[in-house]
Design an enzyme around this catalytic site. Structure first.
Site, short mmCIF file in Angstrom:
data_model
loop_
_atom_site.label_atom_id
_atom_site.label_comp_id
_atom_site.label_asym_id
_atom_site.label_seq_id
_atom_site.Cartn_x
_atom_site.Cartn_y
_atom_site.Cartn_z
N PHE A 112 3.79 14.67 -13.59
CA PHE A 112 4.29 15.88 -13.27
C PHE A 112 3.96 17.03 -13.81
CE2 PHE A 112 6.95 12.06 -14.89
CZ PHE A 112 7.07 11.63 -13.88
N CYS A 113 2.68 17.38 -13.48
CA CYS A 113 2.07 18.71 -14.22
C CYS A 113 2.36 18.82 -15.55
CB CYS A 113 2.35 19.92 -12.98
SG CYS A 113 1.98 19.72 -11.36
N ASN A 114 2.40 17.96 -16.15
CA ASN A 114 2.52 18.02 -17.49
C ASN A 114 1.68 17.09 -18.42
OD1 ASN A 114 3.86 18.58 -20.13
ND2 ASN A 114 5.83 18.99 -19.05
#
EC number: 2.8.1.9
Length: 863
Positions: free
Chosen positions: A408-410
């Site tokens: 999740f782009c994290n």
């Protein structure tokens, strides 16, 4: 497993806005019928009335470029200014304290801050600046360090526990230092939904809390993109210096529009080098002279802003307020759903007491002020092993449930919750895993997870559908009972009232649900050995090195030769198979295999995932007449010439197939009309352009390839797909145990859409082969085929059956691999390149162990 009834407590109130949520969904979101959308943290959905109000506005008004002075331009300018005020009012502040700078999104707003912040570089006379960011930050925040590094400014990651556990005061004498530092943190983690304290803003700005011990003045960037989608941010109380947002997270429309809210007290300190149209009060083209406009918004909004999208925001605020009553009610509604779902998920147990899911959270979902409507988890098997997120997503798609998977782009939060070290990330990259792919398990450990998130139009039925999906895919349907312990309510198909009474009366419902024990035990009669394929170039080289040029095929002395039983080609991608007993081989695989495909009105390839009825289209090739004949029930038969259309009348276009760019040409209006009528939507038939110069090459094909680049047709991965009848038979046993009417072997074979079907003595032994020979053809095995939802589609009727993919996963030990990809090159130029049913298959094992030489007759066959 029988459990004793336990008391249930009701979920929190606030659900449904106290009105007719079902009616709201029917009026505003009719496209959601039959769909359970649970990716609101990725992008929420827009209501119909927003589009109606916006388009009506555009029909009734003429909006010109706001940089002009005519009547239409003045109308646009004034409307944009009104929207700025509306945004500030939404966030509890005014233009006296904040300025709204429109950007293309939250990412662009973050980039703007990094470029304009008054950094003090290393080597200056006074202490240098620091850029600090919470490790639980979005990629776009972490990416700011690329700009700060170019400015010779150090970046320092800060772990959440370091700020949560310590209160570091900055001495008064060090606060007098004027060096500016910037600390960025998310108001809400887009990974776990954790809401970090907004009190940090004032604590850090006042020196009460220090991210790191550095003399100077701290400024705060609050990444609010995830938070403001379902929560109210009051900037009158929590006065961060920079607040980047994306409006599609709030309204669903428009996309590609965000804003940076800047505290006016820092505005004079910001620097700007580039100036675009609309930002200059005056400048000289022939000399270094530029004078910016007075307004900070105008100085930083390079070029013409997306003025029509900005006008749409006005209607977004109006409609959202009308439908829900405001952000506080949205927060209560979405949290009620997350609270309930979390409670059920966290108490689901297998018969042996093992949890069904592992939830990644920093809270107990008891307080909407510290937890947003996001649940992040991985599904586990009975032994506590993680089931890959890719498999969960595929199964969810079969139930029309939309979830988000990966990291999740994290990456920071993903590492923190999943226990992934920095070295693990680098090793995973070397193994071929990159952000956004479906490589979900490496060395038995997950590379990511599953995320569900609720939006303001989400319903209790959405939560129930998701929970029933988890239960249905982890357990079968017998009389075994599992106790939903603690605060759990019964999963029911009865309609849920929209007035909140369901939550109020939750304690009156049964805390138990009936699920099957058939899947809880180990009912697999055969131990399946799987081979992990990691598409790294280095591994392709190593596999190539293990295959000697003089390697001889494996000879089986048990009297059970391996033969080709079926040959299929698929002239039109995703349409029905064309079965043959003998067929020529071209430079892209079987001649005419997947040379055509159906595209929608936007030129996007259609497959059975979107259009299951494609399997009812039956193309066949007549080599003598040089035509492809296309048939479908209820339709007139049409034909398409096999002659390649290279004339001037051919409409050449570029398309994308599984990320590969291909040149194609249109097959004309007649075929377009035929497919449009059959599928009930505008579409066209296109064909791959001739490849006379071998220009359509896929150098990124997995596994070993020929010495020259391999040319592919409109396939996904490789020239051929091979399956083994013995593997089908083993899978059939698993499927038969789950279905009332078992599938026939022929139907299963067609579901897996192979080119070559073989009969080998052992199931899945094809995964142990490095290469095979069939007649004069040598094929290199380039890895297993990871299956998707298409295998759940009955190729004779177009109907879906969800059990097939789940049975495959159970049979393969959580993998969905079935069949292997092949690439080929002729053994000898003197032999005709033809595949025939009945031909013997001679494999070479991956490990060149004891291989017995073939007899003279087999030597002749192998060339």
């Amino acid at each position: 497993m029988a459990g004793q009834p336990l008391s249930c407590r009701a979920s929190p109130g606030g659900y449904g806005y106290g009105g007719d949520l079902g009616g709201l969904r029917e009026r505003e979101f009719p496209r959601l019928r039959g769909i359970t959308y649970l990716d609101h943290a990725g992008a929420t959905l827009f209501p119909d009335s927003l589009l109606k109000a916006f388009t009506e506005d555009l029909r009734n008004n003429v909006y010109g470029n706001p940089h002009s002075q005519n009547i239409s331009s003045k109308l646009t300018y004034d409307t944009i200014e009104h929207v700025r005020y509306r945004i500030l009012r939404h966030f509890g502040t005014t233009s006296e304290d904040y300025t709204v700078i429109f950007t293309s999104g939250c990412t662009a707003a973050l980039k703007l801050v990094a470029e304009a912040f008054p950094w003090m570089p290393e080597g200056s006379k006074q202490p240098s600046s620091r850029f600090c960011y919470l490790t639980d930050s979005h990629t776009s925040v972490v990416g700011m360090r690329g700009i700060t590094a170019s400015m010779n400014v150090l970046s320092v990651p800060v772990k959440p526990k370091e700020l949560l556990s310590e209160k570091n005061w900055l001495p008064a004498e060090e606060q007098n230092c004027t060096t500016p530092h910037l600390f960025s943190y998310p108001a809400q983690s887009n990974f776990s939904g954790t809401k970090y304290p907004l009190s940090w803003i004032q604590d850090i700005k006042s020196g009460k809390l220090c991210p790191i011990k550095m003399p100077g003045k701290w400024f705060v960037l609050l990444d609010a993109a995830s938070y403001v989608s379902c929560s109210l941010l009051d900037l009158g109380v929590h006065q961060a210096d920079f607040i980047p947002i994306s409006f599609y997270k709030i309204f669903g429309f428009p996309t590609g529009l965000g804003a940076l809210l800047v505290n006016n007290r820092i505005a004079p300190l910001l620097r700007k080098t580039y100036f675009g149209g609309g930002t200059a009060a005056a400048y000289l083209a022939g000399a270094d002279f530029y004078f910016p406009k007075k307004s900070m918004a105008e100085r930083f909004e390079d070029g013409t802003v997306s003025f029509l999208d900005i006008i749409a925001l006005k209607h977004g605020f109006d409609v959202l307020e009308k439908l829900t009553g405001g952000m506080e009610k949205i927060k209560q509604h979405t949290f009620a759903l997350a609270h309930y779902t979390y409670n059920v998920l966290s108490t689901l147990k297998y018969a042996n007491g093992a949890p069904v899911v592992r939830i990644y959270s920093d809270t107990d979902f008891s307080n909407p002020d510290v937890q947003g409507p996001i649940i992040n988890f991985n599904v586990l098997d009975e032994n506590g092993e993680v089931i890959g997120f890719s498999q969960v997503e595929k199964m969810a798609s079969l139930h029309n449930i939309h979830v988000r998977t990966g990291c999740f782009c994290n990456t920071g939060a993903c590492q923190m919750h999943l226990g992934i070290s920095d070295e693990d990330i680098q090793r995973n990259l070397q193994a071929g895993h990159v952000c956004g792919d479906d490589i979900d398990i490496i060395d038995g450990r997950p590379t990511g997870s599953v995320r569900i998130s609720f939006g303001y139009m989400s319903s209790f039925e959405d939560a129930q559908t998701f929970l029933k999906f988890i239960v249905a895919t982890r357990f079968s349907k017998s009389d075994t009972e599992i106790s939903f312990q603690s605060s759990v309510t019964k999963l029911t198909t009865e309609p849920v009232p929209d007035d909140g009474t369901y939550f109020k009366n939750a304690d009156k419902l049964s805390p138990r649900t009936h699920i099957s024990d058939r899947e809880l035990g180990n009912n697999s009669s055969v131990t399946v050995k799987t081979v992990d394929w990691q598409p790294a170039e280095s591994e392709s080289e190593s596999i190539r090195a293990t295959i000697s040029e003089t390697a001889v095929p494996t000879y089986r002395g048990d009297g059970n030769p391996i033969t080709v039983t079926n040959i299929f080609l698929y002239p039109i991608k995703s349409c029905s198979a064309f079965e043959v007993t003998e067929w020529p081989v071209g430079n892209q695989g079987l001649l005419y295999d997947r040379n055509w495909m159906v595209v929608n009105q936007n030129g996007v390839c259609l497959t059975q995932k979107q259009e299951p009825r494609l399997c009812l289209v039956n193309p066949s090739i007549d080599l003598k007449q040089k035509i492809m004949v296309i048939r479908a029930e209820g339709m007139d038969t049409i034909s398409v010439s096999l002659e390649e259309n290279t004339g001037k009348e051919a409409v050449i276009c570029e398309s994308k197939v599984c990320s590969h760019r291909v040149k194609t040409y249109d097959c004309g209006e007649k075929t377009a009309g035929w497919f449009s009528m059959f599928l009930g939507r505008p579409c066209r038939l296109i064909r791959q352009c001739p490849d006379k110069k071998n220009s359509m090459q896929h150098n990124n094909t997995k596994g070993p390839t020929c010495a020259t680049s391999i040319s592919l047709s409109l396939v996904n991965e490789a020239q051929y797909l091979l399956i083994n009848v013995a593997s089908i038979l083993q899978l059939k046993e698993h499927i038969s145990a789950r279905l009332e009417e078992p599938l026939e072997i022929e139907e299963l074979i067609r579901r897996f859409r192979a080119n070559i079907v073989i009969s080998a003595p052992e199931s899945f032994e094809e995964e142990e082969w490095a290469e095979i020979s069939i007649g004069a053809l040598r094929f290199q095995v380039v890895g297993p085929c990871s299956r998707c939802q298409i295998i759940c589609i009955d190729q004779q009727s177009g109907e879906r059956n969800k059990e097939v993919l789940q049975s495959l996963s159970a049979a393969r030990g959580r993998k969905t691999n079935f069949g292997v990809y092949l690439m080929n090159q002729p053994l000898c130029p003197s032999f005709p390149d033809t595949l025939s049913v009945g031909s013997q298959v001679l494999p070479v094992l991956k490990e060149n162990t004891e291989i017995q030489r073939p007899t003279s007759s087999e030597e002749k066959c192998s060339g």
